[in-house]
Design a protein around this motif. Structure first.
Motif, short mmCIF file in Angstrom:
data_model
loop_
_atom_site.label_atom_id
_atom_site.label_comp_id
_atom_site.label_asym_id
_atom_site.label_seq_id
_atom_site.Cartn_x
_atom_site.Cartn_y
_atom_site.Cartn_z
N THR A 1 0.80 -1.22 0.00
CA THR A 1 0.00 0.00 0.00
C THR A 1 0.84 1.27 0.00
O THR A 1 0.29 2.37 0.09
N VAL B 1 -7.44 -0.71 0.23
CA VAL B 1 -6.49 -0.02 1.11
C VAL B 1 -6.19 -0.85 2.36
O VAL B 1 -5.12 -0.71 2.96
N GLY C 1 -3.49 -2.90 -1.52
CA GLY C 1 -2.61 -2.27 -2.50
C GLY C 1 -3.04 -2.47 -3.94
O GLY C 1 -2.55 -1.77 -4.83
#
Length: 347
Positions: free
Chosen positions: A88, A160, A338
């Motif tokens: 991420t 996320v 990510g």
């Protein structure tokens, strides 16, 4: 339930070091549960010695210790995995000051009455969950769903938080949310909002349609929770539910999806309604235990939020993309923190 903000580029490997710590330390959740052995000691004088087991409740502070170390203190370069980049790191969701505010809000809200009770119920719910599975919880290797799940939105969104892997799980120690995901929309620079961190409407995902992930029947909803106006790391101190506005849908025996943090007044279904895969049911919001607009999604094996064990589910068909790996098309797959993900039509 909050969006955890990755550290900014001046410490881009810090989250990788935190993952290394988590790999080396046994899950403290099991130690924490030993604290419940102290309860009879407070009820019966003859069992007073059992009160010593209450010390095991201190293991529940471990997630806060990790948060403090990662957000405020940082870690030395000598940790295993110090050169590991988190998936991420490309997402721009705030600077260190925002992370500190999030940590302060987390600590302060531990004593908010509703959240305090919620935390106790979540932890107490681990006992029947572990008993139900005799300690062998659902995992990607042991659980296989017959439900045809799709991503609960159209267009390209970014994962996320969340992964079936422990290192980047949404909340590994919280059994209901072990396989949960948080989704946002990012631009080409990895930003989740326009301009400075402002009102919820400045965020790319706020107000976007949320869809039913599979055919099913609506079990419960909440529609009246406010969307918190701040998005700079603080969380709503007056929240009445960590889920905020939400929809719970039964898709099969022992499979219930939970879609949370929805926009106030946007829920278009009611308990008892039958929904079809891909049907619009609400809009993305910033209600409940949320630091910025996002969609929280997970599947559990019980309609009650506190009693359900999280289940790992594959989505399909979809395209995944990541700056370091490029796009891939899948008929069905797990999604990971990510990744950019997008629902696509069947071949």
């Amino acid at each position: 339930m909050t969006v955890r903000h990755p550290i900014s580029s001046d410490a881009e490997t810090e989250s990788g070091r935190l993952a290394a710590i988590r790999r080396r330390v046994p899950d403290p959740m099991y130690v924490f549960l030993l604290g419940f052995l102290s309860v009879p000691g407070y009820l019966f004088d003859s069992l007073a010695r059992l009160q010593l087991f209450a010390l095991f409740f201190l293991a529940g502070l471990w997630p806060l210790v990790v948060a403090v170390v990662g957000t405020v203190l940082g870690l030395g370069s000598g940790s295993d995995g110090a050169d590991e980049e988190a998936p991420t790191d490309w997402i721009d969701m705030g600077d260190r000051a925002t992370n500190v505010r999030t940590l302060v809000a987390m600590l302060a809200l531990q004593f908010q009455p509703i959240l305090l009770v919620t935390g106790i119920l979540q932890t107490a719910g681990h006992v029947p969950i572990l008993a139900r599975y005799r300690g062998s919880l659902p995992s990607p290797t042991s659980f296989e769903s017959d439900v045809d799940y799709r991503l609960p939105f159209e267009g390209t969104w970014t994962v996320v938080n969340g992964s079936p892997d422990r290192d980047y799980s949404h909340s590994w120690g919280i059994l209901t949310q072990r396989y949960a995901h948080d989704f946002v929309i990012t631009d080409d620079d990895g930003r989740t909002h326009e301009g400075e961190r402002g009102p919820p409407a400045a965020y790319h995902c706020f107000g976007e349609p949320i869809l039913a992930p599979a055919d099913g029947v609506v079990v419960s909803t909440r529609v009246d929770h406010r969307d918190y106006h701040r998005t700079d790391g603080w969380m709503d101190p007056l929240q009445r539910s960590i889920l905020g506005n939400h929809v719970v849908i039964e898709h099969a025996d022992d499979e219930y999806s939970v879609l949370a943090h929805l926009e106030r007044g946007s829920v278009q279904v009611e308990p008892g309604d039958r929904v079809e895969r891909g049907q619009r049911i609400a809009r993305c919001g910033n209600s409940g235990n949320s630091t910025e607009p996002h969609l929280h999604f997970h599947v559990q094996d019980h309609p009650n939020f506190f009693l359900g064990a999280g289940l790992p589910v594959r989505f399909g068909p979809l395209e995944t993309d990541h700056p370091r790996t490029g796009p891939e098309r899948h008929d069905e797959t797990y999604v990971h923190a990510g990744q950019r993900v997008r629902h696509v039509g069947r071949r």
